[in-house]
Scaffold this motif. Structure first.
Motif, PDB file in Angstrom:
ATOM      1  N   LEU A   9     104.625 -12.221  69.045  1.00 18.32           N
ATOM      2  CA  LEU A   9     105.837 -13.064  69.055  1.00 18.32           C
ATOM      3  C   LEU A   9     106.902 -12.482  69.986  1.00 18.32           C
ATOM      4  O   LEU A   9     107.546 -13.204  70.750  1.00 18.32           O
ATOM      5  CB  LEU A   9     106.408 -13.168  67.633  1.00 18.32           C
ATOM      6  CG  LEU A   9     105.753 -14.178  66.702  1.00 18.32           C
ATOM      7  CD1 LEU A   9     106.333 -14.051  65.300  1.00 18.32           C
ATOM      8  CD2 LEU A   9     105.969 -15.588  67.233  1.00 18.32           C
ATOM      9  N   ILE A  10     107.064 -11.155  69.904  1.00 21.86           N
ATOM     10  CA  ILE A  10     108.051 -10.490  70.780  1.00 21.86           C
ATOM     11  C   ILE A  10     107.629 -10.642  72.242  1.00 21.86           C
ATOM     12  O   ILE A  10     108.453 -10.959  73.111  1.00 21.86           O
ATOM     13  CB  ILE A  10     108.186  -9.004  70.403  1.00 21.86           C
ATOM     14  CG1 ILE A  10     108.804  -8.878  68.997  1.00 21.86           C
ATOM     15  CG2 ILE A  10     109.028  -8.248  71.428  1.00 21.86           C
ATOM     16  CD1 ILE A  10     108.703  -7.485  68.406  1.00 21.86           C
ATOM     17  N   ALA A  11     106.333 -10.445  72.500  1.00 22.70           N
ATOM     18  CA  ALA A  11     105.834 -10.557  73.878  1.00 22.70           C
ATOM     19  C   ALA A  11     106.048 -11.965  74.421  1.00 22.70           C
ATOM     20  O   ALA A  11     106.455 -12.140  75.571  1.00 22.70           O
ATOM     21  CB  ALA A  11     104.357 -10.179  73.932  1.00 22.70           C
ATOM     22  N   LEU A  12     105.826 -12.965  73.569  1.00 19.49           N
ATOM     23  CA  LEU A  12     105.998 -14.356  73.997  1.00 19.49           C
ATOM     24  C   LEU A  12     107.464 -14.626  74.367  1.00 19.49           C
ATOM     25  O   LEU A  12     107.758 -15.254  75.399  1.00 19.49           O
ATOM     26  CB  LEU A  12     105.551 -15.301  72.872  1.00 19.49           C
ATOM     27  CG  LEU A  12     105.552 -16.795  73.202  1.00 19.49           C
ATOM     28  CD1 LEU A  12     104.584 -17.089  74.343  1.00 19.49           C
ATOM     29  CD2 LEU A  12     105.179 -17.618  71.967  1.00 19.49           C
ATOM     30  N   ALA A  13     108.381 -14.120  73.534  1.00 24.87           N
ATOM     31  CA  ALA A  13     109.814 -14.300  73.828  1.00 24.87           C
ATOM     32  C   ALA A  13     110.180 -13.598  75.134  1.00 24.87           C
ATOM     33  O   ALA A  13     110.932 -14.143  75.956  1.00 24.87           O
ATOM     34  CB  ALA A  13     110.656 -13.763  72.677  1.00 24.87           C
ATOM     35  N   LEU A  14     109.612 -12.399  75.367  1.00 24.21           N
ATOM     36  CA  LEU A  14     109.927 -11.658  76.597  1.00 24.21           C
ATOM     37  C   LEU A  14     109.357 -12.351  77.830  1.00 24.21           C
ATOM     38  O   LEU A  14     109.994 -12.373  78.887  1.00 24.21           O
ATOM     39  CB  LEU A  14     109.400 -10.218  76.497  1.00 24.21           C
ATOM     40  CG  LEU A  14     110.154  -9.314  75.513  1.00 24.21           C
ATOM     41  CD1 LEU A  14     109.486  -7.944  75.418  1.00 24.21           C
ATOM     42  CD2 LEU A  14     111.617  -9.146  75.941  1.00 24.21           C
ATOM     43  N   VAL A  15     108.152 -12.925  77.678  1.00 25.44           N
ATOM     44  CA  VAL A  15     107.553 -13.670  78.804  1.00 25.44           C
ATOM     45  C   VAL A  15     108.445 -14.861  79.166  1.00 25.44           C
ATOM     46  O   VAL A  15     108.709 -15.125  80.346  1.00 25.44           O
ATOM     47  CB  VAL A  15     106.121 -14.137  78.446  1.00 25.44           C
ATOM     48  CG1 VAL A  15     105.624 -15.202  79.421  1.00 25.44           C
ATOM     49  CG2 VAL A  15     105.163 -12.946  78.440  1.00 25.44           C
ATOM     50  N   CYS A  16     108.933 -15.565  78.146  1.00 22.72           N
ATOM     51  CA  CYS A  16     109.821 -16.720  78.403  1.00 22.72           C
ATOM     52  C   CYS A  16     111.126 -16.267  79.053  1.00 22.72           C
ATOM     53  O   CYS A  16     111.640 -16.929  79.969  1.00 22.72           O
ATOM     54  CB  CYS A  16     110.099 -17.475  77.104  1.00 22.72           C
ATOM     55  SG  CYS A  16     108.651 -18.341  76.483  1.00 22.72           S
ATOM     56  N   VAL A  29     113.751 -21.283  71.805  1.00 19.67           N
ATOM     57  CA  VAL A  29     112.808 -21.549  70.707  1.00 19.67           C
ATOM     58  C   VAL A  29     112.076 -20.261  70.313  1.00 19.67           C
ATOM     59  O   VAL A  29     112.027 -19.896  69.126  1.00 19.67           O
ATOM     60  CB  VAL A  29     111.804 -22.653  71.121  1.00 19.67           C
ATOM     61  CG1 VAL A  29     110.682 -22.772  70.091  1.00 19.67           C
ATOM     62  CG2 VAL A  29     112.529 -23.983  71.283  1.00 19.67           C
ATOM     63  N   THR A  30     111.508 -19.562  71.291  1.00 21.30           N
ATOM     64  CA  THR A  30     110.716 -18.364  70.963  1.00 21.30           C
ATOM     65  C   THR A  30     111.606 -17.261  70.387  1.00 21.30           C
ATOM     66  O   THR A  30     111.182 -16.535  69.488  1.00 21.30           O
ATOM     67  CB  THR A  30     109.965 -17.835  72.202  1.00 21.30           C
ATOM     68  OG1 THR A  30     110.905 -17.623  73.262  1.00 21.30           O
ATOM     69  CG2 THR A  30     108.880 -18.787  72.649  1.00 21.30           C
ATOM     70  N   TYR A  31     112.837 -17.151  70.898  1.00 20.87           N
ATOM     71  CA  TYR A  31     113.750 -16.114  70.393  1.00 20.87           C
ATOM     72  C   TYR A  31     114.138 -16.375  68.935  1.00 20.87           C
ATOM     73  O   TYR A  31     114.097 -15.473  68.101  1.00 20.87           O
ATOM     74  CB  TYR A  31     114.996 -16.054  71.280  1.00 20.87           C
ATOM     75  CG  TYR A  31     115.874 -14.851  71.022  1.00 20.87           C
ATOM     76  CD1 TYR A  31     115.583 -13.617  71.587  1.00 20.87           C
ATOM     77  CD2 TYR A  31     116.998 -14.942  70.203  1.00 20.87           C
ATOM     78  CE1 TYR A  31     116.377 -12.503  71.340  1.00 20.87           C
ATOM     79  CE2 TYR A  31     117.800 -13.843  69.952  1.00 20.87           C
ATOM     80  CZ  TYR A  31     117.490 -12.629  70.534  1.00 20.87           C
ATOM     81  OH  TYR A  31     118.278 -11.533  70.285  1.00 20.87           O
ATOM     82  N   THR A  78     106.585 -10.950  56.228  1.00 23.85           N
ATOM     83  CA  THR A  78     105.863  -9.704  56.501  1.00 23.85           C
ATOM     84  C   THR A  78     104.552 -10.085  57.176  1.00 23.85           C
ATOM     85  O   THR A  78     103.582 -10.462  56.521  1.00 23.85           O
ATOM     86  CB  THR A  78     105.596  -8.928  55.200  1.00 23.85           C
ATOM     87  OG1 THR A  78     105.011  -9.828  54.266  1.00 23.85           O
ATOM     88  CG2 THR A  78     106.882  -8.346  54.641  1.00 23.85           C
ATOM     89  N   LEU A  79     104.573 -10.016  58.484  1.00 24.64           N
ATOM     90  CA  LEU A  79     103.403 -10.400  59.269  1.00 24.64           C
ATOM     91  C   LEU A  79     102.596  -9.166  59.639  1.00 24.64           C
ATOM     92  O   LEU A  79     103.140  -8.053  59.703  1.00 24.64           O
ATOM     93  CB  LEU A  79     103.861 -11.065  60.578  1.00 24.64           C
ATOM     94  CG  LEU A  79     104.423 -12.471  60.493  1.00 24.64           C
ATOM     95  CD1 LEU A  79     104.974 -12.865  61.851  1.00 24.64           C
ATOM     96  CD2 LEU A  79     103.355 -13.456  60.064  1.00 24.64           C
ATOM     97  N   PRO A  80     101.296  -9.367  59.922  1.00 18.87           N
ATOM     98  CA  PRO A  80     100.538  -8.244  60.496  1.00 18.87           C
ATOM     99  C   PRO A  80     101.190  -7.809  61.816  1.00 18.87           C
ATOM    100  O   PRO A  80     101.712  -8.646  62.557  1.00 18.87           O
ATOM    101  CB  PRO A  80      99.147  -8.837  60.755  1.00 18.87           C
ATOM    102  CG  PRO A  80      99.077 -10.039  59.890  1.00 18.87           C
ATOM    103  CD  PRO A  80     100.481 -10.552  59.715  1.00 18.87           C
ATOM    104  N   ARG A  81     101.168  -6.506  62.069  1.00 15.50           N
ATOM    105  CA  ARG A  81     101.856  -5.955  63.241  1.00 15.50           C
ATOM    106  C   ARG A  81     101.471  -6.642  64.571  1.00 15.50           C
ATOM    107  O   ARG A  81     102.360  -6.950  65.373  1.00 15.50           O
ATOM    108  CB  ARG A  81     101.559  -4.454  63.302  1.00 15.50           C
ATOM    109  CG  ARG A  81     102.375  -3.698  64.301  1.00 15.50           C
ATOM    110  CD  ARG A  81     102.007  -2.204  64.228  1.00 15.50           C
ATOM    111  NE  ARG A  81     102.505  -1.458  65.369  1.00 15.50           N
ATOM    112  CZ  ARG A  81     103.731  -0.992  65.454  1.00 15.50           C
ATOM    113  NH1 ARG A  81     104.577  -1.209  64.467  1.00 15.50           N
ATOM    114  NH2 ARG A  81     104.107  -0.322  66.508  1.00 15.50           N
ATOM    115  N   PRO A  82     100.169  -6.925  64.812  1.00 14.17           N
ATOM    116  CA  PRO A  82      99.820  -7.561  66.101  1.00 14.17           C
ATOM    117  C   PRO A  82     100.491  -8.917  66.289  1.00 14.17           C
ATOM    118  O   PRO A  82     100.868  -9.268  67.406  1.00 14.17           O
ATOM    119  CB  PRO A  82      98.294  -7.723  66.016  1.00 14.17           C
ATOM    120  CG  PRO A  82      97.853  -6.714  65.029  1.00 14.17           C
ATOM    121  CD  PRO A  82      98.964  -6.596  64.031  1.00 14.17           C
TER     122      PRO A  82
END
Lengths: 137, 66
Positions: free
Chosen positions: A48-55, A26-28, A39-43
């Motif tokens: 989102l990337i951090a959440l996918a990596l944590v999962c 899901v997160t990936y 086009t999201l703000p950088r943070p």
């Protein structure tokens, strides 16, 4: 993962791994889609990337625990399946790299992973066929 | 490796599930050992011997010799 006669502990660990795997999927997918289409703000992108990596990390730890605590026949089947998957992934990745030099289309990074997943499943199926038979009551 | 697991289990009228529970393994593992598709680890062989109150060499026989 295939389930052929798990002990309660293996079933529990298998479910935990499956839950982490679902979270990874899901997160990936969400991170890939959102980062590509909006086009999201950088943070927020980094979050989102951090959440996918944590999962992903959670799934790796859950699978390691599943293997470490697994019934010994199940562990043997899983290790042989992982060997098949790793071997197929290596052969495909290295072999296709040569094919690319001969003019084959460029591969996506995900393709090698997909091959490993397919052969992991195939390896489990072959392992269960090799070592198990219908159990008595 | 040959073994007498099925025979010993039958003598005690245990199901594969009963034995698996005592050994802390799955029924598939007991089944695979009985059908000689899988040889147990040394710790599991010791546990099997303890459950049946026998020596390991009274249960397992290398190369099929009894």
């Amino acid at each position: 993962m295939m389930n052929c006669g798990y002990t309660p502990r293996d079933a529990r660990n298998g479910w935990i791994f499956s839950a982490w795997s679902l979270a990874v999927a899901v997160t990936y997918v969400v991170a890939t889609y959102v980062l590509a289409k909006t086009t999201l703000p950088r943070p927020i992108g980094i979050a989102l990337i951090a959440l996918a990596l944590v999962c992903l990390g959670g799934a790796v730890l859950a699978f390691t625990r599943f293997l470490r605590e697994a019934d010994e026949l199940l562990r043997k089947i899983q290790l042989e399946a992982l060997g098949v998957a790793f071997g197929a992934g290596a052969v495909f990745t290295l072999g296709y790299r040569l094919c690319e030099r001969a003019g084959a289309p460029k591969l996506d990074v995900d393709d090698g992973f997909l091959i490993m997943m397919i052969f992991w499943t195939l390896g489990q199926y072959l392992g269960y066929r090799r070592y198990t038979s219908p159990v008595e009551a | 490796m040959k073994n007498r697991l099925r025979e010993l289990r039958a003598d005690r009228e245990w199901s594969q599930g009963d034995l698996a529970e005592q050994l802390g393994v799955s029924r598939q593992t007991v089944n695979a050992i009985e059908t000689e598709k899988y040889d147990p680890s040394l710790p599991l062989a010791f546990t099997i011997a303890r459950v049946f109150k026998l020596r390991i060499d009274e249960i397992f026989h290398p190369n099929g010799k009894r």
